[in-house]
Design an enzyme around this catalytic site. Structure first.
Site, mmCIF file in Angstrom:
data_model
loop_
_atom_site.group_PDB
_atom_site.id
_atom_site.type_symbol
_atom_site.label_atom_id
_atom_site.label_comp_id
_atom_site.label_asym_id
_atom_site.label_seq_id
_atom_site.Cartn_x
_atom_site.Cartn_y
_atom_site.Cartn_z
ATOM 1 C CB SER A 74 -0.928 0.002 1.218
ATOM 2 O OG SER A 74 -0.184 -0.182 2.410
ATOM 3 C CG ASN A 87 -3.756 -4.871 12.967
ATOM 4 O OD1 ASN A 87 -3.219 -4.750 11.871
ATOM 5 N ND2 ASN A 87 -4.054 -6.047 13.494
ATOM 6 C CG HIS A 122 -42.442 20.532 -12.883
ATOM 7 N ND1 HIS A 122 -42.657 19.212 -12.563
ATOM 8 C CD2 HIS A 122 -43.220 21.262 -12.036
ATOM 9 C CE1 HIS A 122 -43.546 19.142 -11.583
ATOM 10 N NE2 HIS A 122 -43.889 20.369 -11.229
ATOM 11 C CB SER A 128 -14.546 24.392 -28.889
ATOM 12 O OG SER A 128 -14.480 23.570 -30.027
ATOM 13 C CE LYS A 166 -19.407 25.121 -27.475
ATOM 14 N NZ LYS A 166 -19.898 23.756 -27.360
ATOM 15 C CG ASN A 199 -17.222 24.574 -24.236
ATOM 16 O OD1 ASN A 199 -18.247 24.996 -24.776
ATOM 17 N ND2 ASN A 199 -16.278 23.921 -24.889
ATOM 18 C CD GLU A 206 -19.660 21.074 -19.542
ATOM 19 O OE1 GLU A 206 -20.257 20.348 -20.346
ATOM 20 O OE2 GLU A 206 -18.722 21.824 -19.875
ATOM 21 C CE1 TYR A 221 -6.024 -3.566 8.773
ATOM 22 C CE2 TYR A 221 -5.035 -5.719 8.398
ATOM 23 C CZ TYR A 221 -5.265 -4.415 7.987
ATOM 24 O OH TYR A 221 -4.749 -3.983 6.793
ATOM 25 C CD GLN A 274 -2.810 -2.534 1.974
ATOM 26 O OE1 GLN A 274 -2.110 -2.817 2.942
ATOM 27 N NE2 GLN A 274 -2.550 -2.989 0.759
#
Ligand code: ARG
Length: 458
Positions: A24, A111, A157, A278, A284, A286, A291, A318, A323
């Site tokens: 890890s 642990n 709506h 773009s 454009k 954006n 987003e 544990y 992990q």
């Protein structure tokens, strides 16, 4: 390859690719600061309790401190075959100060060590998230204060419903974030607990002082059950949930920003600094930041589900499955911190197209409820008024008009009680200002709301 800390009972070593899968260190090196802090507290306590000599403790602490500075200077290398941050640091310490380094692990286990690191880390990060939320809220409030009188269409709506104050709309996000912040605050009770001293699962035979390490590490309390201490990951699930819900809120706000900045709505203009172009369409601009934030909730909600699934059915205490708690949490924290910072900058630098908003609300039917309410003031029952207004709206649609353009004769045909004052009654800004109920969008009610918010924020 380094010798394994647990190599004693083994005749064979795992091959490199097995080590790679098991390790890890690629991600838990994030915890180096917390790991060293935890070890220093543990070393101090061991000396205080006469479990190791004061000189040994001092050497260990000095060695650990040097490892941290060397790491920050890019001078410490980690070894995958040493699995994780805990064994890498212990190995480095023994390499530097010799056998004394081997005494650090007395009375503890990886642990309780990893649990301590994660509690320290989560606590610190949650506090940072709380600060970022507060900062974003402050920006929202600052923008809102300038737009109490800016009228925009309110939607249900995604259909124009009733005119509202722009500030009122923005402040809704203040309140969502306020609840998010409350949840993060509340979670600290369950994060701010010391597992250190639980050892592998059953506690230890050494006369350790858990309260001392708890206090040295600044934890508010300690786990009362050693097995719970090493197997609890609830606080990680909870943090992932709190992050995900906040991200859901940000995604809703992001969606509005995207809509508002479209040519169709044109309610706001995002600053160039928070927009992109773009590669093919030169015209454009954006709303990529909004987003991306809208999209990123997918990651954090995924991490939440993944953590829940990892814990499902895990026996005490544990298990290596645990992990898997790290990468998702680290990523979720990174994601929400980035999203909050970006969102704040985006809102702070956007232009609100006040004139266009005004034109918009003057050219729609969002004042239709007002016309019904007007008839109610003339003692027409609301249901009847609703029916009459519906017919007037239909007439308008057929004749290409809005309620402010309907001639008085036409109104009087619909209902004789309608008089000349109807035109001022139907003006969007008057529709808003007539809203006087507590928490409503009326300019005065919004000002009161802002007062409450400002006392809360400071
Ligand atoms: N790298 C491990 C983790 O992140 C540390 C704890 C390992 N403990 C063990 N007994 N193998 O969970």
């Amino acid at each position: 390859m380094s010798e394994k800390a647990w190599g004693g009972r083994f005749k064979e070593k795992p091959e490199d690719w097995v080590d790679e899968f098991n390790a890890s260190i690629h991600f838990d090196k994030t915890l180096i600061k917390q790991d060293i802090e935890g070890s220093i507290a543990h070393a101090k306590m061991l000396a205080q309790q006469n479990i190791i000599a004061p000189k040994e403790s001092d050497d260990i602490i000095a060695g650990l401190e040097r490892i941290l500075t060397d790491f920050e200077d890019g001078k410490v290398e980690f070894d995958v075959s040493l699995e994780d941050i805990h064994l890498n640091i212990e190995h480095e310490l023994i390499k530097r100060i010799g056998d004394t380094g081997g005494k650090l692990h007395t009375g503890r286990s990886r642990n309780d060590q990893v649990a301590t690191d994660m509690h320290l880390y989560t606590k610190e990060q949650v506090s940072m998230i709380i600060e970022l939320i507060t900062s974003f809220q402050t920006t929202i409030v600052n923008v809102a204060e300038q737009h109490v009188d800016t009228i925009m269409p309110g939607y249900t709506h995604l259909q124009r419903a009733q005119p509202i104050s722009f500030a009122h709309h923005l402040l809704t996000y203040y309140w969502m974030l306020e609840r998010d912040k409350g949840r993060f605050h509340d979670s600290l009770k369950r994060i701010d607990i010391s597992p250190l001293g639980a050892a592998a699962l059953s506690g230890t035979t050494y006369p350790i002082d858990r309260q001392m390490t708890q206090e040295l590490l600044g934890f508010s309390s300690l786990y009362e059950n050693s097995m719970d201490a090493v197997s609890d990951r609830d606080y990680i699930v909870e943090t992932l949930h709190n992050i995900s819900l906040t991200m859901v809120h940000l995604s809703r706000f992001a969606e509005e920003i995207i809509f508002w900045s479209s040519a169709e709505a044109n309610f706001i203009t995002l600053s160039d600094a928070f927009s992109t172009g773009s590669s093919i369409m030169p015209q454009k601009k954006n709303p990529d930041m909004a987003e991306l934030i809208r999209g990123k909730v997918g990651r954090t909600a995924g991490h939440l589900t993944s953590m829940l699934m990892t814990l499902k059915g895990l026996p005490l205490a544990y298990n290596k499955d645990m992990q898997e708690d790290k990468e998702g949490l680290f990523d979720a924290i990174h994601t929400i911190k980035g999203s909050l910072r970006i969102f704040e900058g985006m809102v702070d630098s956007m232009t609100i197209n006040v004139d266009h908003l005004k034109e918009t609300v003057n050219n729609d039917f969002s004042n239709a409820t007002e016309l019904a309410d007007y008839l109610v003031t003339k003692d027409v029952p609301f249901r009847t008024a609703h029916e009459i207004v519906g017919k007037i709206v239909l007439w308008c649609i057929q004749n290409n008009k809005y309620l402010l353009d309907v001639p008085l004769t036409q109104y009087q045909e619909a209902h004789p009680s309608i008089e000349d004052d109807i035109y001022s009654f139907l003006k969007p800004e008057n529709c808003v200002s007539r809203r006087i109920s507590h928490g409503s969008t009326g300019q005065n009610a919004v000002k009161q709301q802002l007062e409450i918010i400002k006392t809360q924020l400071h």
